[in-house]
Design an enzyme around this catalytic site. Structure first.
Site, short mmCIF file in Angstrom:
data_model
loop_
_atom_site.label_atom_id
_atom_site.label_comp_id
_atom_site.label_asym_id
_atom_site.label_seq_id
_atom_site.Cartn_x
_atom_site.Cartn_y
_atom_site.Cartn_z
N TYR A 14 0.82 -1.21 0.00
CA TYR A 14 0.00 0.00 0.00
C TYR A 14 0.86 1.27 0.00
O TYR A 14 0.56 2.23 0.71
CB TYR A 14 -0.96 0.00 1.20
CG TYR A 14 -1.86 -1.21 1.24
CD1 TYR A 14 -2.88 -1.37 0.30
CD2 TYR A 14 -1.68 -2.21 2.18
CE1 TYR A 14 -3.70 -2.48 0.30
CE2 TYR A 14 -2.50 -3.33 2.20
CZ TYR A 14 -3.50 -3.46 1.26
OH TYR A 14 -4.30 -4.56 1.27
N TYR A 141 -14.12 -6.60 4.78
CA TYR A 141 -12.82 -6.79 4.13
C TYR A 141 -12.44 -8.26 4.26
O TYR A 141 -12.51 -8.83 5.36
CB TYR A 141 -11.73 -5.92 4.76
CG TYR A 141 -10.36 -6.19 4.20
CD1 TYR A 141 -9.94 -5.58 3.02
CD2 TYR A 141 -9.49 -7.07 4.83
CE1 TYR A 141 -8.69 -5.84 2.48
CE2 TYR A 141 -8.24 -7.34 4.30
CZ TYR A 141 -7.85 -6.72 3.13
OH TYR A 141 -6.61 -7.00 2.60
#
Length: 427
Positions: A14, A141
């Protein structure tokens, strides 16, 4: 360490290769402490993404790894088996809901989810039904691989840019009633209407029990989970429970589904399974589901990771579960929860704080504005803690062995950060 090489060539999770964030060089770790190359020490508030529940460099886990690596670090699981896998699966069956009797070992949490979805699809295929949809919750998620992303909230998650490429599944409103609040029956209305309308297309419901993790760190009422189980039974739909983040004591129960006293048809485990030492996951299901899968056209379950049942990982996981079985985690997690309960409510007096919530060894501070990651990360390191926020969430999931002074250090650092305007992206 060659940090210039790291910054130029190593792509961290990320992060951008154009404007990479600062990475802090760790030389070693012990207990709840990370040691940086410059001699600085950090109290770990993340358990290395929620996995290192026993802390670092644990003697029992070290011993298990050393003993196993001298025998064999890996052997294929196709047509072969070994004692570490047998020991681990015995322990898993002893700890998990008693309807679960078959264990499929895999590589990571995302793969465990992929396995669970494939199990559900093959189950219905074997029964002569083409059920290709999954029902799940918004703000959920389930991982970064494609099938896992497809059951992750397509609008409110880090995966929204893949919308259009992924299979489109059915998303129900996530529960609004908090864990400690009075149950609101309307919370289940949208889920009830969607399963009633689409149940003949739905292979399974998949959700995170009680705590929605990376989708928002939302902690919801156990009655919602009880209602989901009841509706799945009523409409003959499988229930997959993703306990990759919540399993092995994180919420104060060994498994979060125990807060609602329900049993899933398929259970996904990972993260803390090896105590944070190695990547390993497991997907468990009932004999009825497994036998149905294997009675279909393929005659078997069509999945087989190269490193499935890795003996080194299994040996460490077995040692980790032996520590869990001793039960010390219950007192440890209760102590952490009591500190969160005592201190977090006071944080709501700060203007940047929107909400606080906690359960077990999970503490969450939701802010009005997204954090400025580079600024807040540097501040936390300066204050001697390792906390990795994302978006508008500053959260703590420390190792269970953290004592009161460690938790206070983490909370003190967060309290400093939420009073600092520079730590937030204020437009």
């Amino acid at each position: 360490m060659d940090l210039a090489f790291d910054r130029q060539h190593i792509w961290h999770p990320y992060t951008s290769t154009i404007n990479p964030l600062t990475c802090y060089p760790v030389t070693h770790a012990q207990g709840v402490t990370l040691y940086l190359e410059d001699g600085k020490t950090l109290v770990d508030g993340m358990s290395s993404w929620w996995a290192a529940i026993h802390g670092y460099n644990h003697p029992a886990l070290n011993q298990a790894a050393h003993q196993q690596v001298d025998k064999m670090s890996h052997v294929m699981f196709g047509g072969l088996t070994h004692q570490p896998a047998i020991d681990l699966c015995k322990q898993l069956l002893a700890l998990t809901p008693d309807n679960l009797q078959q264990v499929f070992l895999a590589d990571s949490g995302s793969v465990a989810v992929e396995v669970s979805l494939k199990m559900a699809l093959q189950y219905w295929h074997a029964k002569g039904e083409q059920r290709a949809k999954f029902l799940t919750l918004r703000h959920g998620y389930h991982g970064d691989t494609f099938a896992a992303m497809s059951v992750t909230d397509p609008d409110n998650s880090m995966h929204s840019l893949y919308k259009g490429f992924l299979p489109e599944h059915i998303f129900a409103d996530s529960p609004k009633t908090g864990f400690y609040d009075r149950w609101q029956e309307s919370d289940i209305d949208d889920f009830r209407s969607k399963i009633a309308l689409h149940h003949q297309q739905i292979a399974a419901v998949i959700l995170e029990p009680i705590v929605q993790g990376a989708g928002g760190m939302r902690i919801y009422h156990p009655q919602f989970l009880r209602e989901v189980r009841r509706l799945c039974d009523h409409y003959n739909v499988l229930l997959i429970v993703d306990e990759i983040a919540t399993g092995f004591g994180r919420t104060g129960k060994l498994f979060a589904c125990q807060h609602a006293d329900i049993q899933p048809d398929i259970l996904c485990l990972g993260k803390a399974l090896t105590g944070g030492y190695m990547t390993l996951s497991a997907t468990l299901t009932s004999k009825a589901v497994a036998d149905t899968v294997c009675s279909g056209e393929a005659g078997c379950f069509m999945h087989g990771p190269t490193f499935m049942g890795n003996p080194l990982a299994c040996a460490v996981a077995s040692a980790s579960l032996a520590l869990i079985a001793k039960g010390d985690w219950q007192i440890q997690v209760a102590n952490i929860e009591s500190q969160f309960a005592k201190r977090l409510p006071d944080f709501t007096t700060y203007r940047h704080v929107k909400d606080v919530r906690w359960l077990g060894a999970i503490g969450v501070i939701e802010t009005h504005h997204p954090v400025n990651m580079s600024v807040i990360q540097a501040l936390f390191v300066e204050l001697g803690v390792w906390i990795r926020p994302f978006g508008r969430l500053i959260y703590l999931m420390p190792p269970y062995i953290s004592d009161s002074k460690h938790i206070d250090s983490l909370l003190d650092a967060v309290e400093t950060a939420v009073q600092n305007d520079d730590c937030f992206q204020i437009s």
